[in-house]
Design a protein around this motif. Structure first.
Motif, PDB file in Angstrom:
ATOM      1  N   ILE A 143       5.641 -20.032  -1.161  1.00  0.00           N
ATOM      2  CA  ILE A 143       4.514 -20.852  -0.369  1.00  0.00           C
ATOM      3  C   ILE A 143       5.258 -21.054   1.040  1.00  0.00           C
ATOM      4  O   ILE A 143       6.462 -21.645   1.014  1.00  0.00           O
ATOM      5  CB  ILE A 143       4.299 -22.240  -0.627  1.00  0.00           C
ATOM      6  N   TYR A 144       4.506 -21.086   2.158  1.00  0.00           N
ATOM      7  CA  TYR A 144       5.375 -21.419   3.355  1.00  0.00           C
ATOM      8  C   TYR A 144       4.538 -22.499   3.904  1.00  0.00           C
ATOM      9  O   TYR A 144       3.254 -22.406   4.440  1.00  0.00           O
ATOM     10  CB  TYR A 144       5.060 -19.986   4.505  1.00  0.00           C
ATOM     11  N   LEU A 145       5.076 -23.588   4.292  1.00  0.00           N
ATOM     12  CA  LEU A 145       4.530 -24.697   4.822  1.00  0.00           C
ATOM     13  C   LEU A 145       4.602 -24.413   6.384  1.00  0.00           C
ATOM     14  O   LEU A 145       5.816 -24.474   6.909  1.00  0.00           O
ATOM     15  CB  LEU A 145       5.304 -26.116   4.345  1.00  0.00           C
ATOM     16  N   VAL A 146       3.520 -24.485   7.103  1.00  0.00           N
ATOM     17  CA  VAL A 146       3.706 -24.446   8.635  1.00  0.00           C
ATOM     18  C   VAL A 146       3.095 -25.423   9.368  1.00  0.00           C
ATOM     19  O   VAL A 146       1.937 -25.751   9.272  1.00  0.00           O
ATOM     20  CB  VAL A 146       2.952 -22.787   8.710  1.00  0.00           C
ATOM     21  N   GLY A 147       3.602 -26.000  10.212  1.00  0.00           N
ATOM     22  CA  GLY A 147       3.348 -26.821  11.149  1.00  0.00           C
ATOM     23  C   GLY A 147       3.041 -26.492  12.424  1.00  0.00           C
ATOM     24  O   GLY A 147       3.918 -25.740  13.427  1.00  0.00           O
ATOM     25  N   ASN A 148       1.730 -26.098  12.754  1.00  0.00           N
ATOM     26  CA  ASN A 148       1.193 -25.325  13.974  1.00  0.00           C
ATOM     27  C   ASN A 148       0.956 -26.053  15.126  1.00  0.00           C
ATOM     28  O   ASN A 148       1.012 -27.487  15.120  1.00  0.00           O
ATOM     29  CB  ASN A 148      -0.117 -24.741  13.402  1.00  0.00           C
ATOM     30  N   LYS A 149       1.000 -25.477  16.341  1.00  0.00           N
ATOM     31  CA  LYS A 149       0.806 -26.240  17.636  1.00  0.00           C
ATOM     32  C   LYS A 149       1.925 -26.867  18.081  1.00  0.00           C
ATOM     33  O   LYS A 149       1.959 -27.927  18.735  1.00  0.00           O
ATOM     34  CB  LYS A 149      -0.385 -27.292  17.527  1.00  0.00           C
ATOM     35  N   CYS A 150       2.878 -26.063  17.980  1.00  0.00           N
ATOM     36  CA  CYS A 150       4.219 -26.786  18.417  1.00  0.00           C
ATOM     37  C   CYS A 150       4.498 -26.538  19.954  1.00  0.00           C
ATOM     38  O   CYS A 150       5.353 -26.995  20.672  1.00  0.00           O
ATOM     39  CB  CYS A 150       5.875 -25.824  17.891  1.00  0.00           C
ATOM     40  N   ASP A 151       3.381 -25.801  20.680  1.00  0.00           N
ATOM     41  CA  ASP A 151       3.437 -25.564  21.991  1.00  0.00           C
ATOM     42  C   ASP A 151       2.946 -27.177  22.523  1.00  0.00           C
ATOM     43  O   ASP A 151       3.193 -27.250  23.970  1.00  0.00           O
ATOM     44  CB  ASP A 151       2.436 -24.694  22.438  1.00  0.00           C
ATOM     45  N   LYS A 152       2.296 -27.898  21.964  1.00  0.00           N
ATOM     46  CA  LYS A 152       1.871 -29.278  22.730  1.00  0.00           C
ATOM     47  C   LYS A 152       3.226 -29.981  22.792  1.00  0.00           C
ATOM     48  O   LYS A 152       4.405 -29.863  22.290  1.00  0.00           O
ATOM     49  CB  LYS A 152       1.299 -30.006  21.335  1.00  0.00           C
ATOM     50  N   PRO A 153       2.877 -30.965  23.774  1.00  0.00           N
ATOM     51  CA  PRO A 153       4.069 -31.742  24.386  1.00  0.00           C
ATOM     52  C   PRO A 153       4.611 -32.686  23.032  1.00  0.00           C
ATOM     53  O   PRO A 153       3.887 -32.903  22.155  1.00  0.00           O
ATOM     54  CB  PRO A 153       3.572 -32.592  25.143  1.00  0.00           C
ATOM     55  N   SER A 154       6.038 -32.807  23.043  1.00  0.00           N
ATOM     56  CA  SER A 154       6.579 -33.427  22.065  1.00  0.00           C
ATOM     57  C   SER A 154       5.995 -34.758  21.642  1.00  0.00           C
ATOM     58  O   SER A 154       6.112 -35.379  20.633  1.00  0.00           O
ATOM     59  CB  SER A 154       8.201 -33.436  22.157  1.00  0.00           C
ATOM     60  N   THR A 155       5.709 -35.433  22.795  1.00  0.00           N
ATOM     61  CA  THR A 155       5.018 -36.773  22.626  1.00  0.00           C
ATOM     62  C   THR A 155       4.009 -36.752  21.933  1.00  0.00           C
ATOM     63  O   THR A 155       3.610 -37.705  21.534  1.00  0.00           O
ATOM     64  CB  THR A 155       4.926 -37.350  23.931  1.00  0.00           C
ATOM     65  N   ASP A 156       3.114 -35.602  21.716  1.00  0.00           N
ATOM     66  CA  ASP A 156       1.899 -35.641  20.864  1.00  0.00           C
ATOM     67  C   ASP A 156       2.252 -35.308  19.353  1.00  0.00           C
ATOM     68  O   ASP A 156       1.509 -35.443  18.387  1.00  0.00           O
ATOM     69  CB  ASP A 156       0.950 -34.486  21.166  1.00  0.00           C
ATOM     70  N   HIS A 157       3.547 -34.963  18.944  1.00  0.00           N
ATOM     71  CA  HIS A 157       3.785 -34.589  17.601  1.00  0.00           C
ATOM     72  C   HIS A 157       3.837 -36.102  16.813  1.00  0.00           C
ATOM     73  O   HIS A 157       4.820 -36.953  17.187  1.00  0.00           O
ATOM     74  CB  HIS A 157       5.146 -33.954  17.808  1.00  0.00           C
TER      75      HIS A 157
END
Length: 223
Positions: A143-157
């Motif tokens: 299983i690979y757990l993947v957090g997508n949309k890392c291109d978004k500003p870090s303030t949005d994470h």
């Protein structure tokens, strides 16, 4: 409860991987086999975009909910002289079609479970999905757990990396962050799953060979 009918003729759409890597000639290939990779996650987390980025296909311009699509792509691991046919199941991100989802999980051999880095709810669903797959397939399933949309500003994470790493360690699965838009870590996820499945297959072949050799020796001794 109404029984859902699945039209298997319309279930799959096959897309040949042309961009990465190039399929080698038959002389270079010593072995090849297929791996069913199931991509799961909440609606809108970027499953289709990640798959199409890997296959070198144009990214969807707008979000269109997926019913269920199946893509084929060849991946060559030169160090193993092996070509892996990745059959990638792009699943529906809602609970509208549980029968199709259960079918995909039952057919799956490796899993990519995605969430959006800017959505706590998406992460909650991803954690529940990891548990669902482990319950259905047993411990040890890749299983690979993947957090997508890392291109978004870090303030949005809103999902901390440490939190995701803790979950991956607890569930004994892999973890990384990706961006379908920027192409970050997309190839890595599919390559590492393919490599893991090849290594596991090689170990099974070795074990069968050793068992056969021991049986032959025992037979010779008895004679």
């Amino acid at each position: 409860m109404e029984t859902q009918k699945i039209n298997f003729k319309n279930l799959a759409r096959f897309v040949q991987c042309k961009s990465e890597p190039i399929k080698p000639s038959s002389r270079q290939i010593q072995q090849s086999f297929r791996v069913n990779v199931v991509v799961l996650g909440s609606s809108g987390c970027g499953k289709t975009a990640v798959i199409k980025r890997f296959l070198g296909k144009p990214l969807p311009k707008t979000h269109i909910p997926t019913l269920e699509d199946v893509y084929d792509g060849h991946y060559t691991l030169k160090s193993f002289h092996t070509t892996v046919l990745l059959r990638i199941y792009d699943t529906d991100g809602s609970d509208r079609f549980p029968a199709m989802r259960n079918l995909a999980i039952s057919e799956g051999q490796a899993f990519i479970i995605m969430y959006k880095l800017n959505s706590k709810e998406s992460f909650r669903i991803a954690k529940e999905t990891v548990d669902e797959v482990l319950q259905a397939k047993g411990e040890g399933v890749p299983i690979y757990l993947v957090g997508n949309k890392c291109d978004k500003p870090s303030t949005d994470h809103v999902v901390a990396t440490d939190e995701s790493i803790a979950v991956s360690r607890e569930k004994k699965c892999y973890f990384t962050v990706t961006s379908a838009l920027m192409g970050i870590n997309i190839d890595k996820v599919f390559r590492e799953l393919a490599l893991l499945m090849v290594e596991r297959r090689s170990l099974r072949v070795d074990e069968r060979f050793k068992s056969s050799s021991l049986l032959d020796k025992k037979t010779d001794t008895n004679e």
